[in-house]
Design an enzyme around this catalytic site. Structure first.
Site, PDB file in Angstrom:
ATOM      1  N   SER A 185       0.806  -1.243   0.152  1.00 22.39           N
ATOM      2  CA  SER A 185       0.031  -0.100  -0.120  1.00 22.39           C
ATOM      3  C   SER A 185       0.775   1.320  -0.011  1.00 22.39           C
ATOM      4  CB  SER A 185      -0.843   0.133   1.229  1.00 22.39           C
ATOM      5  OG  SER A 185      -1.994   0.879   1.321  1.00 22.39           O
ATOM      6  N   ASP A 243      -5.672   2.088  -3.696  1.00 28.23           N
ATOM      7  CA  ASP A 243      -7.057   2.131  -2.951  1.00 28.23           C
ATOM      8  C   ASP A 243      -7.360   3.341  -2.044  1.00 28.23           C
ATOM      9  OD1 ASP A 243      -5.210   1.512  -0.764  1.00 28.23           O
ATOM     10  OD2 ASP A 243      -6.136  -0.427  -0.107  1.00 28.23           O
ATOM     11  N   ASP A 246      -2.381   6.251  -3.766  1.00 24.93           N
ATOM     12  CA  ASP A 246      -1.095   5.619  -3.103  1.00 24.93           C
ATOM     13  C   ASP A 246      -0.553   4.401  -3.703  1.00 24.93           C
ATOM     14  OD1 ASP A 246      -3.378   3.858  -2.481  1.00 24.93           O
ATOM     15  OD2 ASP A 246      -2.690   3.209  -0.687  1.00 24.93           O
ATOM     16  N   ASP A 287      -0.931   1.129  -4.077  1.00 20.40           N
ATOM     17  CA  ASP A 287      -1.719   0.251  -4.727  1.00 20.40           C
ATOM     18  C   ASP A 287      -3.169   0.917  -4.835  1.00 20.40           C
ATOM     19  OD1 ASP A 287      -2.836   0.611  -2.128  1.00 20.40           O
ATOM     20  OD2 ASP A 287      -3.561  -1.699  -1.899  1.00 20.40           O
TER      21      ASP A 287
END
Length: 451
Positions: free
Chosen positions: A100, A245, A241, A243
């Site tokens: 993340s 999400d 960010d 990833d």
């Protein structure tokens, strides 16, 4: 690593804590637990741009193949895309390799079930128990029972972009937008979507090299985006960010608009459209008191849950709530997705702005956010559940709570993904609350962190 699964999968320093050996075991155990009876499981694997992604992807795949599962590798793609593609391909599970918002040396592995939802605690515990107890689930699979890597018939990025565009009913001609893709998983799809909508798009953080993910860019470091929005005289800046999400927004004045304000703006749009079921949103204990006051003024109730988008989602499913999220920018629009989705959230925000007719700055300024101070205290993972039992720490907590009683609040929680305890204070005077938070964090770090 102690308990393997945190609040968002298994995480650690790649090749030190999160090793290929552990990834292999997670692949085996995950495929074994998630497969349906008498059926060869099919599992989607996606990843972000970290240099360790290839290593962990191949180790995971080997574990799945060893127990007779098949794998579809969809490459570098946002976390919510894996959730969507798991449903699209009617797979048994999806796996994302990402840490993340963390820096590149970390990585993580998180599972989605066949419906695209993150695994519940019970299934994670089953996977964990198999690994910790060294149970061999290989069942001596040999011959044609060994799994295979399958080729996807369609481009994963194309499928996901089409899914995102299907959630929109507008065009963005004349809108000047800057995207910050954090050198991460959204670096291809975000630009494609906004160009398809006709926006004048500029992109930063779209040159991943394996080690620059989240490096001074993206939703946790919006400073470059703030400068770019001002320099390009853009209408809005959108930061994701690693990833993708999460979403953090910058208005045309270069000011950051966090998840609380984005949720509030979108919730009011949904209410105006008559789509906000029970006039309710879901938020975490970290949401600002100003968010609560704005929602109350708009006739919208707030259901409060623990920190972590998985817990927000669990509550939303229990109550049929259609929007929920976190101050950090994890926002779930349950009509469209099963997890936080930064790009999709940005599309919903753009819809709210177009419907209202005002710019983001004007809409954001309606929501008065009270000053918050967040201080991280480093802590050894072994003490995350016991530090508050220490008398000196407990006494200081009581003293701080007494000092802000009636005018603010104190919230302390251990990070689910990092060796940190987060000390958050909220009040009307930053100069008053900051030293209180810093002193408490310093005490926790002094007592429970060994260099």
């Amino acid at each position: 690593m102690g308990r393997l699964f945190g609040t968002d999968g298994v995480r650690g320093i790649a090749n030190k804590e999160l090793t290929p050996e552990l990834a292999f075991k997670l692949g085996k155990a995950g495929a074994y637990v998630l497969k349906k009876e008498n059926k060869r499981p099919v599992i989607i694997i996606g990843k972000d741009t970290r240099v360790s992604g290839d290593m962990l992807e191949n180790a995971l795949a080997a574990g799945i193949l060893a127990v007779g599962g098949n794998v579809i590798k969809v490459g570098v793609i946002p976390t919510p895309a894996v959730a969507y593609l798991t449903r699209y391909y009617q797979a048994d599970a999806g796996i994302v390799i990402s840490a993340s918002h963390n820096t590149f040396e970390y990585n993580g592995i998180k599972f989605f079930n066949s419906q695209g939802f993150k695994l519940d605690d019970l299934l994670e515990e089953k996977i964990e128990d198999i690994i910790i107890s060294s149970v061999d689930v290989n069942s001596h699979v040999t011959g044609d029972q060994i799994g295979r890597c399958l080729e996807a018939e369609e481009s994963a990025v194309d499928l996901y972009a089409a899914h995102l565009l299907a959630t929109t009913d507008y065009h963005l001609e004349g809108k000047r937008i800057v995207l910050d893709c954090a050198n991460g998983a959204s670096y291809r799809v975000a630009e494609r979507v906004y160009q398809a909508l006709g926006a004048d798009v500029s992109v930063i953080g779209n040159e991943p090299n394996g080690v620059n993910i989240n490096d001074g860019c993206g939703s946790t470091h919006p400073e470059k985006l703030q400068r770019a929005v001002i320099e390009k005289k853009a209408d809005i800046g959108l930061a994701f960010d690693g990833d993708a999400d999460r979403l953090i927004v910058v208005d045309h004045k270069g000011r950051v608009v966090d998840g609380d304000k984005t949720i509030a703006i979108c919730a009011k749009m949904l209410k105006k459209e008559g789509r906000l079921k029970d006039n309710k949103v879901t938020a975490t204990v970290m949401s600002n008191i100003g968010f609560h006051k704005d929602m109350e003024a708009a006739g919208i109730s707030v259901d409060v849950t623990g920190v972590g988008d998985r817990y927000v989602l669990e509550r939303m499913l229990e109550t049929d709530c259609i929007i929920g999220g976190e101050q950090s920018g994890h926002i779930i629009f349950l009509e469209h997705t099963t997890t936080g989705d930064g790009v999709l959230s940005s599309l919903q925000l753009m819809k709210a702005l177009l419907q209202d007719g005002r710019d983001l700055a004007a809409m954001s300024d309606e929501i008065q956010i009270y000053p918050q101070v967040l201080v991280n205290a480093k802590i050894d993972n072994d003490f995350k559940k016991t530090y508050m039992k220490d008398k000196e720490v407990a006494d200081m907590i009581a003293s701080v709570e007494a000092a802000v009683a009636g005018t603010g609040r104190l919230l302390i929680r251990p990070s689910g993904t990092e060796p940190l305890v987060r000390v958050m204070m909220e009040g009307s005077d930053t100069e008053e609350i900051r030293p209180l938070a810093e002193n408490l964090a310093a005490l926790i770090e002094k007592k429970f962190y060994q260099n």
